[in-house]
Scaffold this motif. Structure first.
Motif, PDB file in Angstrom:
ATOM      1  N   ALA A  63       2.731  -3.149   3.803  1.00 22.93           N
ATOM      2  CA  ALA A  63       2.492  -1.825   3.222  1.00 22.93           C
ATOM      3  C   ALA A  63       1.066  -1.314   3.413  1.00 22.93           C
ATOM      4  O   ALA A  63       0.868  -0.146   3.770  1.00 22.93           O
ATOM      5  CB  ALA A  63       2.862  -1.832   1.741  1.00 22.93           C
ATOM      6  N   PRO A  64       0.023  -2.144   3.199  1.00 28.16           N
ATOM      7  CA  PRO A  64      -1.339  -1.604   3.363  1.00 28.16           C
ATOM      8  C   PRO A  64      -1.621  -1.085   4.771  1.00 28.16           C
ATOM      9  O   PRO A  64      -2.367  -0.116   4.944  1.00 28.16           O
ATOM     10  CB  PRO A  64      -2.233  -2.812   3.026  1.00 28.16           C
ATOM     11  CG  PRO A  64      -1.385  -3.671   2.139  1.00 28.16           C
ATOM     12  CD  PRO A  64       0.000  -3.524   2.670  1.00 28.16           C
TER      13      PRO A  64
ATOM     14  N   ALA B 211       0.081   2.432   4.928  1.00 29.45           N
ATOM     15  CA  ALA B 211       0.002   3.277   3.732  1.00 29.45           C
ATOM     16  C   ALA B 211      -0.462   4.696   4.043  1.00 29.45           C
ATOM     17  O   ALA B 211       0.073   5.667   3.499  1.00 29.45           O
ATOM     18  CB  ALA B 211      -0.931   2.635   2.703  1.00 29.45           C
ATOM     19  N   ASP B 212      -1.461   4.832   4.906  1.00 32.11           N
ATOM     20  CA  ASP B 212      -1.982   6.165   5.206  1.00 32.11           C
ATOM     21  C   ASP B 212      -0.930   7.044   5.867  1.00 32.11           C
ATOM     22  O   ASP B 212      -0.805   8.234   5.549  1.00 32.11           O
ATOM     23  CB  ASP B 212      -3.218   6.068   6.108  1.00 32.11           C
ATOM     24  CG  ASP B 212      -4.428   5.516   5.382  1.00 32.11           C
ATOM     25  OD1 ASP B 212      -4.392   5.471   4.135  1.00 32.11           O
ATOM     26  OD2 ASP B 212      -5.401   5.116   6.053  1.00 32.11           O
TER      27      ASP B 212
ATOM     28  N   THR C 262       6.524   0.840  -2.466  1.00 30.26           N
ATOM     29  CA  THR C 262       6.192   0.799  -1.036  1.00 30.26           C
ATOM     30  C   THR C 262       7.177   1.520  -0.127  1.00 30.26           C
ATOM     31  O   THR C 262       6.799   1.951   0.963  1.00 30.26           O
ATOM     32  CB  THR C 262       6.087  -0.662  -0.563  1.00 30.26           C
ATOM     33  OG1 THR C 262       7.299  -1.353  -0.885  1.00 30.26           O
ATOM     34  CG2 THR C 262       4.928  -1.382  -1.244  1.00 30.26           C
TER      35      THR C 262
END
Length: 265
Positions: free
Chosen positions: A79-80, A83-84, A110
């Motif tokens: 997810a990180p 994320a953007d 997420t």
């Protein structure tokens, strides 16, 4: 559909993610044309099971705007990195594996969609969390009802005869937006009989999902007007799925190559 230009096989090495994506897109376009459909009627979901975040980013750089994850652990781990793109609307992330109730919060944090809803109990639990988090109206979670069209015990999903009733009930729940139906087709190699009969078995399952979708749409029940999607067909049978009306095909190995048994996320 993504606004990114779609690469062609001639632009990329066939050994790269971009090159393999171009081949898959060409397969989709050819199958759509053969079925008398437009290629833009079929969306490609890239299944990222066991893939690293770097591999996923490579696919996104090649224009992928929809990915699917089978495991909650991997969904959260990657997810990180995306994320953007999710935040600015350039990427949708679907959960395409079985979801346990104790993992609902992680998925809601997420994923933008869930394709594997197969019980009213689970739907109500997700709805309750969405309402609690004020995730209703335009912020509602996109969900599909998963249907087991093959009758195989190894596959998840509600029985076909119960699917329309479940979909109607789900569509009425706050915090959920019913967008369609999902299934996993019969394995071509496992179907009995000659190749032609095997393909007929696979197509019959996909046709049954389409019939369920059409029944629900025709019902006019509240919340069902948006249930137009048919997520069906994978690397080995996407042409058959497109011939039977698939609007989303889920492809992993044809994009990334054979899966590895372990991965460093």
């Amino acid at each position: 559909m993504s606004d990114h230009p779609q690469p062609t096989p001639a632009q990329h090495s066939p050994g790269t993610v971009a090159g393999r994506l171009a081949v898959v897109r060409e397969r989709i376009a050819t199958a759509a044309d053969a079925a008398g459909r437009r290629p833009d009627e079929v969306r490609l979901l890239v299944a990222t099971k066991t893939q690293t975040a770097d591999a996923v980013l490579e696919a996104l750089a090649a224009g992928v705007d929809l990915i699917g994850e089978n495991r909650v652990q991997e969904l959260v781990a990657k997810a990180p990195a995306v994320a953007d793109r999710v935040a600015d609307g350039a990427l949708q992330v679907h959960m395409i594996g079985h979801l346990q109730r104790n993992k609902i919060n992680q998925v809601l944090a997420t994923a933008t969609g869930l394709e594997t809803l197969d019980s009213l109990e689970l739907a109500r639990a997700i709805s309750d969390r969405c309402v609690r988090d004020d995730r209703t109206g335009d912020r509602a979670l996109d969900v599909m009802v998963q249907v087991n069209v093959t009758g195989e015990e190894s596959k998840s999903g509600i029985e076909p005869q119960d699917a329309a009733a479940l979909a109607t009930a789900v569509a009425a729940l706050p915090g959920l937006r019913l967008t369609g139906f999902m299934t996993i087709g019969a394995r071509l190699t496992a179907a009995e009989g000659p190749a032609g009969e095997a393909e007929q078995t696979v197509r019959a399952g996909f046709a049954r999902l389409r019939a369920i979708r059409d029944e629900v749409l025709a019902s006019g029940a509240p919340g069902t007007a948006s249930a137009t999607e048919l997520s069906m067909g994978m690397t080995g049978d996407l042409e058959l799925a497109i011939a039977e009306g698939a609007t989303i095909v889920r492809v992993g190995t044809a994009v990334f190559g054979p899966r590895v048994t372990a991965t460093t996320l």
